[in-house]
Each structure stands twice: as C-alpha cells, then as structure tokens.
Design an enzyme around this catalytic site. Structure first.
Site, PDB file in Angstrom:
ATOM      1  N   ASP A 104      -3.776   2.674 -10.755  1.00  0.00           N
ATOM      2  CA  ASP A 104      -4.303   2.903 -12.059  1.00  0.00           C
ATOM      3  C   ASP A 104      -4.243   4.480 -12.543  1.00  0.00           C
ATOM      4  O   ASP A 104      -4.075   4.909 -13.711  1.00  0.00           O
ATOM      5  CB  ASP A 104      -5.911   2.504 -11.878  1.00  0.00           C
ATOM      6  CG  ASP A 104      -6.546   3.047 -10.943  1.00  0.00           C
ATOM      7  OD1 ASP A 104      -5.873   4.127  -9.969  1.00  0.00           O
ATOM      8  OD2 ASP A 104      -7.925   2.800 -10.579  1.00  0.00           O
ATOM      9  N   GLY A 105      -3.956   5.229 -11.458  1.00  0.00           N
ATOM     10  CA  GLY A 105      -3.814   6.665 -11.871  1.00  0.00           C
ATOM     11  C   GLY A 105      -2.713   6.821 -12.580  1.00  0.00           C
ATOM     12  O   GLY A 105      -2.453   7.612 -13.485  1.00  0.00           O
ATOM     13  N   ALA A 124     -11.430 -14.139  11.367  1.00  0.00           N
ATOM     14  CA  ALA A 124     -12.258 -13.372  11.691  1.00  0.00           C
ATOM     15  C   ALA A 124     -13.634 -13.834  11.765  1.00  0.00           C
ATOM     16  O   ALA A 124     -14.141 -14.614  10.856  1.00  0.00           O
ATOM     17  CB  ALA A 124     -12.413 -11.891  10.878  1.00  0.00           C
ATOM     18  N   ASP A 126      -5.992  -3.461  -6.313  1.00  0.00           N
ATOM     19  CA  ASP A 126      -7.018  -3.641  -7.300  1.00  0.00           C
ATOM     20  C   ASP A 126      -7.004  -3.141  -8.460  1.00  0.00           C
ATOM     21  O   ASP A 126      -7.569  -2.336  -9.082  1.00  0.00           O
ATOM     22  CB  ASP A 126      -7.764  -2.204  -6.474  1.00  0.00           C
ATOM     23  CG  ASP A 126      -6.869  -0.816  -6.503  1.00  0.00           C
ATOM     24  OD1 ASP A 126      -5.695  -0.959  -6.592  1.00  0.00           O
ATOM     25  OD2 ASP A 126      -7.454   0.163  -6.307  1.00  0.00           O
ATOM     26  N   LYS A 166     -16.576 -19.020  23.500  1.00  0.00           N
ATOM     27  CA  LYS A 166     -15.270 -18.474  22.645  1.00  0.00           C
ATOM     28  C   LYS A 166     -15.141 -16.966  23.280  1.00  0.00           C
ATOM     29  O   LYS A 166     -16.184 -16.279  23.913  1.00  0.00           O
ATOM     30  CB  LYS A 166     -16.052 -18.254  21.331  1.00  0.00           C
ATOM     31  CG  LYS A 166     -14.790 -17.470  20.318  1.00  0.00           C
ATOM     32  CD  LYS A 166     -15.336 -17.537  18.717  1.00  0.00           C
ATOM     33  CE  LYS A 166     -14.438 -16.657  18.128  1.00  0.00           C
ATOM     34  NZ  LYS A 166     -13.145 -16.767  18.060  1.00  0.00           N
ATOM     35  N   GLN A 194      -0.232   0.134   7.508  1.00  0.00           N
ATOM     36  CA  GLN A 194      -0.179  -1.144   6.366  1.00  0.00           C
ATOM     37  C   GLN A 194       0.672  -0.568   5.139  1.00  0.00           C
ATOM     38  O   GLN A 194       0.924  -1.381   4.191  1.00  0.00           O
ATOM     39  CB  GLN A 194      -1.762  -1.134   6.048  1.00  0.00           C
ATOM     40  CG  GLN A 194      -2.441  -1.824   6.992  1.00  0.00           C
ATOM     41  CD  GLN A 194      -4.088  -1.417   6.564  1.00  0.00           C
ATOM     42  OE1 GLN A 194      -4.676  -2.234   6.049  1.00  0.00           O
ATOM     43  NE2 GLN A 194      -4.521  -0.113   6.981  1.00  0.00           N
ATOM     44  N   ARG A 195       1.228   0.584   4.844  1.00  0.00           N
ATOM     45  CA  ARG A 195       1.766   0.984   3.897  1.00  0.00           C
ATOM     46  C   ARG A 195       3.375   0.922   3.969  1.00  0.00           C
ATOM     47  O   ARG A 195       4.086   1.179   2.983  1.00  0.00           O
ATOM     48  CB  ARG A 195       1.359   2.289   3.270  1.00  0.00           C
ATOM     49  CG  ARG A 195      -0.057   2.455   2.773  1.00  0.00           C
ATOM     50  CD  ARG A 195      -0.128   2.829   1.278  1.00  0.00           C
ATOM     51  NE  ARG A 195       0.565   4.242   1.350  1.00  0.00           N
ATOM     52  CZ  ARG A 195      -0.198   5.477   1.138  1.00  0.00           C
ATOM     53  NH1 ARG A 195      -1.365   5.251   1.255  1.00  0.00           N
ATOM     54  NH2 ARG A 195       0.248   6.423   0.850  1.00  0.00           N
ATOM     55  N   ARG A 235     -13.050 -10.047  24.598  1.00  0.00           N
ATOM     56  CA  ARG A 235     -13.415  -8.854  23.815  1.00  0.00           C
ATOM     57  C   ARG A 235     -13.688  -9.183  22.501  1.00  0.00           C
ATOM     58  O   ARG A 235     -13.257 -10.151  21.987  1.00  0.00           O
ATOM     59  CB  ARG A 235     -12.506  -7.630  24.049  1.00  0.00           C
ATOM     60  CG  ARG A 235     -12.572  -6.928  25.482  1.00  0.00           C
ATOM     61  CD  ARG A 235     -11.600  -6.024  25.513  1.00  0.00           C
ATOM     62  NE  ARG A 235     -11.496  -5.142  26.676  1.00  0.00           N
ATOM     63  CZ  ARG A 235     -10.505  -4.621  27.438  1.00  0.00           C
ATOM     64  NH1 ARG A 235      -9.264  -4.469  26.668  1.00  0.00           N
ATOM     65  NH2 ARG A 235     -10.690  -3.869  28.449  1.00  0.00           N
ATOM     66  N   THR A 255       0.803  -1.146  -5.620  1.00  0.00           N
ATOM     67  CA  THR A 255      -0.170  -0.608  -4.513  1.00  0.00           C
ATOM     68  C   THR A 255      -0.467  -1.825  -3.711  1.00  0.00           C
ATOM     69  O   THR A 255      -0.701  -2.884  -3.970  1.00  0.00           O
ATOM     70  CB  THR A 255      -1.476   0.025  -5.335  1.00  0.00           C
ATOM     71  OG1 THR A 255      -2.625  -0.037  -4.278  1.00  0.00           O
ATOM     72  CG2 THR A 255      -1.909  -1.048  -6.398  1.00  0.00           C
ATOM     73  N   ARG A 280       0.922  12.741  -5.570  1.00  0.00           N
ATOM     74  CA  ARG A 280      -0.208  12.674  -6.412  1.00  0.00           C
ATOM     75  C   ARG A 280      -0.410  14.036  -6.970  1.00  0.00           C
ATOM     76  O   ARG A 280      -0.873  14.979  -6.526  1.00  0.00           O
ATOM     77  CB  ARG A 280      -1.445  12.133  -5.774  1.00  0.00           C
ATOM     78  CG  ARG A 280      -1.672  10.758  -5.155  1.00  0.00           C
ATOM     79  CD  ARG A 280      -2.781  10.519  -4.565  1.00  0.00           C
ATOM     80  NE  ARG A 280      -2.814   9.120  -4.087  1.00  0.00           N
ATOM     81  CZ  ARG A 280      -2.713   8.745  -2.750  1.00  0.00           C
ATOM     82  NH1 ARG A 280      -2.602   9.381  -1.830  1.00  0.00           N
ATOM     83  NH2 ARG A 280      -2.904   6.978  -2.624  1.00  0.00           N
ATOM     84  N   VAL A 332      14.852  -2.250 -12.171  1.00  0.00           N
ATOM     85  CA  VAL A 332      14.536  -1.445 -13.343  1.00  0.00           C
ATOM     86  C   VAL A 332      15.825  -0.780 -13.741  1.00  0.00           C
ATOM     87  O   VAL A 332      16.486  -0.907 -14.608  1.00  0.00           O
ATOM     88  CB  VAL A 332      13.714  -0.381 -13.438  1.00  0.00           C
ATOM     89  CG1 VAL A 332      13.935   0.656 -14.394  1.00  0.00           C
ATOM     90  CG2 VAL A 332      12.320  -0.882 -13.181  1.00  0.00           C
ATOM     91  N   VAL A 333      16.732  -0.136 -12.473  1.00  0.00           N
ATOM     92  CA  VAL A 333      18.003   0.256 -12.786  1.00  0.00           C
ATOM     93  C   VAL A 333      19.180  -0.565 -13.413  1.00  0.00           C
ATOM     94  O   VAL A 333      19.825  -0.387 -14.318  1.00  0.00           O
ATOM     95  CB  VAL A 333      18.438   1.313 -11.457  1.00  0.00           C
ATOM     96  CG1 VAL A 333      19.668   1.809 -11.747  1.00  0.00           C
ATOM     97  CG2 VAL A 333      17.452   2.271 -11.201  1.00  0.00           C
TER      98      VAL A 333
HETATM   99  O1  F6P Z   1      -4.035   3.037  -2.561  1.00  0.00           O
HETATM  100  C1  F6P Z   1      -3.480   2.946  -1.397  1.00  0.00           C
HETATM  101  C2  F6P Z   1      -3.968   3.450  -0.237  1.00  0.00           C
HETATM  102  O2  F6P Z   1      -3.306   3.207   0.899  1.00  0.00           O
HETATM  103  C3  F6P Z   1      -5.573   2.896   0.044  1.00  0.00           C
HETATM  104  O3  F6P Z   1      -5.692   1.958   0.745  1.00  0.00           O
HETATM  105  C4  F6P Z   1      -6.074   4.426   0.795  1.00  0.00           C
HETATM  106  O4  F6P Z   1      -7.423   4.397   0.654  1.00  0.00           O
HETATM  107  C5  F6P Z   1      -5.392   5.537   0.163  1.00  0.00           C
HETATM  108  O5  F6P Z   1      -4.053   4.928  -0.336  1.00  0.00           O
HETATM  109  C6  F6P Z   1      -4.854   6.505   1.374  1.00  0.00           C
HETATM  110  O6  F6P Z   1      -4.253   7.434   0.794  1.00  0.00           O
HETATM  111  P1  F6P Z   1      -3.275   8.721   1.370  1.00  0.00           P
HETATM  112  O7  F6P Z   1      -1.913   8.189   1.457  1.00  0.00           O
HETATM  113  O8  F6P Z   1      -3.529   9.731   0.519  1.00  0.00           O
HETATM  114  O9  F6P Z   1      -3.819   8.879   2.639  1.00  0.00           O
END
Ligand code: F6P
Length: 356
Positions: free
Chosen positions: A108-109, A191, A134, A218, A258-259, A167, A130, A77, A28-29
């Site tokens: 979406d927010g 899985a 979703d 297995k 995961q983030r 396991r 995100t 948020r 963007v920048v």
């Molecule tokens: O929307 C991303 C997300 O990581 C979701 O998968 C999870 O439910 C939520 O955010 C967790 O939010 P917070 O960072 O507030 O714990």
C-alpha cells in the site's frame, strides 16, 4: 496496445520484498519490449528515482530470474520520497531519463507513492507484491503463496520433532496486521490454535482443548500466532501454554525466512499475468490503477478506490465517513468487504472445528 506516447517506461520494486517480484519485473520488461517500448529498471525502489539510479533493461537482462526470490532491482522504504522535495526530484529524474510512465510493484505504501507521482504528471500503475496479502482490493498478492508454503514446510518439520518429544510449538508468522498467513497456514498445518488480530482468540478454550487432547494421547501441538500482537505476546503465550497444560512448549519466530526462496508456481503465474496487465493498462493510456485479481479475473482498480476500500476492510474508516463515491459504490464496497471477512471467518472457524 502501444500508444505512440510511450517510448520508455520504468519499473521498480518498493517496500518489503516478496517472492515473485522478479517474475513480475520480467513480465513487465518483456511485454513492453514486445510493444516497442524501452524499460528502465529503477534501482532500490523510489530511492532510485530520487537519486537517479537506474539501468536500461533488455529481454536478456531479465532472463533466469523467474525462479529467484528477492528482487533483482533491490528495494527500499525511502523516507525522502515521502517529502514534496523528494517527490519533485523523482519527477525530475523521470523527465531527465524520458520515462513516460512507471510500473510500481509493492504494497500500500508503494501505491500511495504511485498515486503521488501520477498526480504530478507521471502516469503509474501498481502491482501488489507483498507476502502479507493485505491489499484488500485483490484476492491475492504476489509472494503470499510462496510465504505460506515456506511456513507450512517449516511447521511440518517442527511437528515431526514435537511428535517425537510430545511437545507444543508456538510459531509466530509474519503478515503485519493481517492474519491471512496465520489463518491459512494454521488450517494447512492442523494447528490446535490460531491467534490473529481480526477475531478474538479463545486462549482458555485452546488450553482446555490441549489438555483433553493430551489425555486422548495426542503428542504434537502447533499454535500459530500472527506477528500483529508483538514479540512479547507470542513468547509469553508459549510460557503460559506450557504452565497451564504441562506440555513442554517451544517458541519459534519464523521472521524473514518467510520473505525469501523460490517463488511457487502460483506466484510466478500471478506475477507474469499482472506484469503483462500493468503494461497493457499503461500503454492504453490508463494510470493510477492497481492490478488486482478478483474471482480469478485480472483487472485494474483505481488506487484511491483500492486504498479507501482497504481502510474499510481494516476498520480504519466507517462506510458513512467515505466521501467522493456514490451511494452504490459505497454499498458495493461494504458488500465486498463483508464477503472478504466472511471468507476469512469461515476458514478460521473450520480450522478450529477440525483441530481435535
Ligand atoms: O510487509 C512484509 C513484511 O515482511 C511484514 O510481514 C513484516 O511485518 C515487515 O514486512 C517486516 O519488515 P522489515 O523487512 O522492515 O523487517
């Protein structure tokens, strides 16, 4: 593409962070600067607008971030921004800082916020960032690919130790109410069971399958569970599987790991293309659009349309209750939603069929 109207724009990241947000900010920048437009980096999402916290960014300020997870602009948020008074403060901040338009990166927010600002005279373009994937209007969101690769990497490690000890590991993954991360990582890690909210999970069938597979020698079993069911569900699932299969079962909640992390090639590419498109749309005088990728084409879709279509896909609204669109448009939404659901169902069914 530069419209003389635009001398300065702002960019922000809002909601949960996602790997690739930095790559989007960089794009963007630099796209704006290439067009002779200045860019203000808004700090901490919409809170930065409410509290007038921002800094001017040049091309070098966004150097060496394309490979970093998180967001250099930070995120939040912001509840105050949801109130009319907070929105008015945000509009005033934009005017005070001579910000002619905004690129808002998030979920979406974030798009609802962008819509609120556009309605109050600040043109906004959204970019879907995100890990949950979703946002139904786009095939992919920024961060989703990286998050799935993180899950696959971690589950591969769990599988190693499951194999050694014979396991099972129940693994809870993120995605909010959406099962995309769960389905695709379940498919990619082989899985034996995938529990998501979208389709009924055959727990008894999975338990019977595990017993049979155990007899067939297995040794490792992975069950992926979407966080949509809540904490207790996945922990109890692990206990029940252990009790009924007599296979020792561990539980792992992968949570916020995961983030984070280095964005994958796919996310960097998507973020770079979407960032470019967002600025192009804004400088062309467009607003209230979310940048999407559909069948590999990057395009802009009206935010109201995207949010309505999203509700339809998630079963929060019925086709007959949709107002403000022509019959053809509603029919198109219904057809697209069916394609999206069918794709998801196909992956889910194939994952189940080949985990034998
Ligand atoms: O929307 C991303 C997300 O990581 C979701 O998968 C999870 O439910 C939520 O955010 C967790 O939010 P917070 O960072 O507030 O714990």
């Amino acid at each position: 593409m530069a419209d003389k109207k635009f001398k300065r724009i702002g960019v922000l990241t809002s909601g949960g962070d996602a790997p690739g947000m930095n790559a989007a900010v960089r794009s963007v920048v630099r796209t704006a600067i290439q067009n002779g437009v200045e860019v203000m980096g808004i700090i901490g999402g919409y809170r930065g607008l409410v509290e007038n916290d921002m800094k001017l960014l040049d091309a070098r300020d966004v150097a060496n971030i394309i490979n970093h997870g998180g967001t250099m602009l930070f995120t939040d948020r912001c509840l105050e921004f949801k109130e009319e008074s907070g929105l008015q403060k945000a509009v005033a901040t934009c005017r005070e800082n001579k910000i002619d338009g905004l690129v808002c990166i998030g979920g979406d927010g974030t798009f609802r916020g962008a819509q609120d600002l556009t309605r109050r005279g600040i043109p906004c373009i959204g970019i879907p960032g995100t890990i949950d994937n979703d946002i139904s209007a786009t095939d992919y969101t920024i961060g989703y690919d990286t998050a799935m690769n993180t899950v696959v990497d971690l589950v591969d490690k769990l599988r190693d130790t499951c194999e050694s000890h014979a396991r099972c590991n129940v693994v809870e993954v993120m995605g909010r109410n959406a099962g995309y991360i769960a389905i695709n990582t379940g498919l990619a890690t082989g899985a034996v069971g995938i529990a998501i909210e979208e389709f009924p999970f055959d727990l008894d069938g999975t338990i019977e399958k595990m017993k049979e597979l155990k007899k067939a020698k297995k040794r490792n079993f992975i069950v992926i569970v979407s966080e949509a069911f809540g904490n207790e569900y996945s922990e109890n699932l692990a206990k029940r599987i252990e009790k009924e299969t007599e296979i020792e079962t561990k539980f792992a909640r992968l949570a916020h790991v995961q983030r984070g992390g280095r964005p994958t090639l796919r996310d960097r590419e998507l973020a770079s293309l979407m960032g470019y498109k967002a600025v192009e749309l804004l400088l062309d005088g467009k607003s209230n659009l979310v940048v999407c990728i559909r069948d590999e084409v990057i395009c802009g879709i009206d935010i109201e349309y995207a949010l309505t279509y999203d509700k339809l896909c998630k079963g929060k609204i019925k086709a007959e209750d949709i107002t403000g669109y022509s019959q053809e448009q509603v029919a198109k939404m219904v057809a697209d939603a069916k394609i999206r659901e069918d794709r998801m169902r196909t992956s889910y069914e194939i994952a189940s069929k080949i985990s034998i």
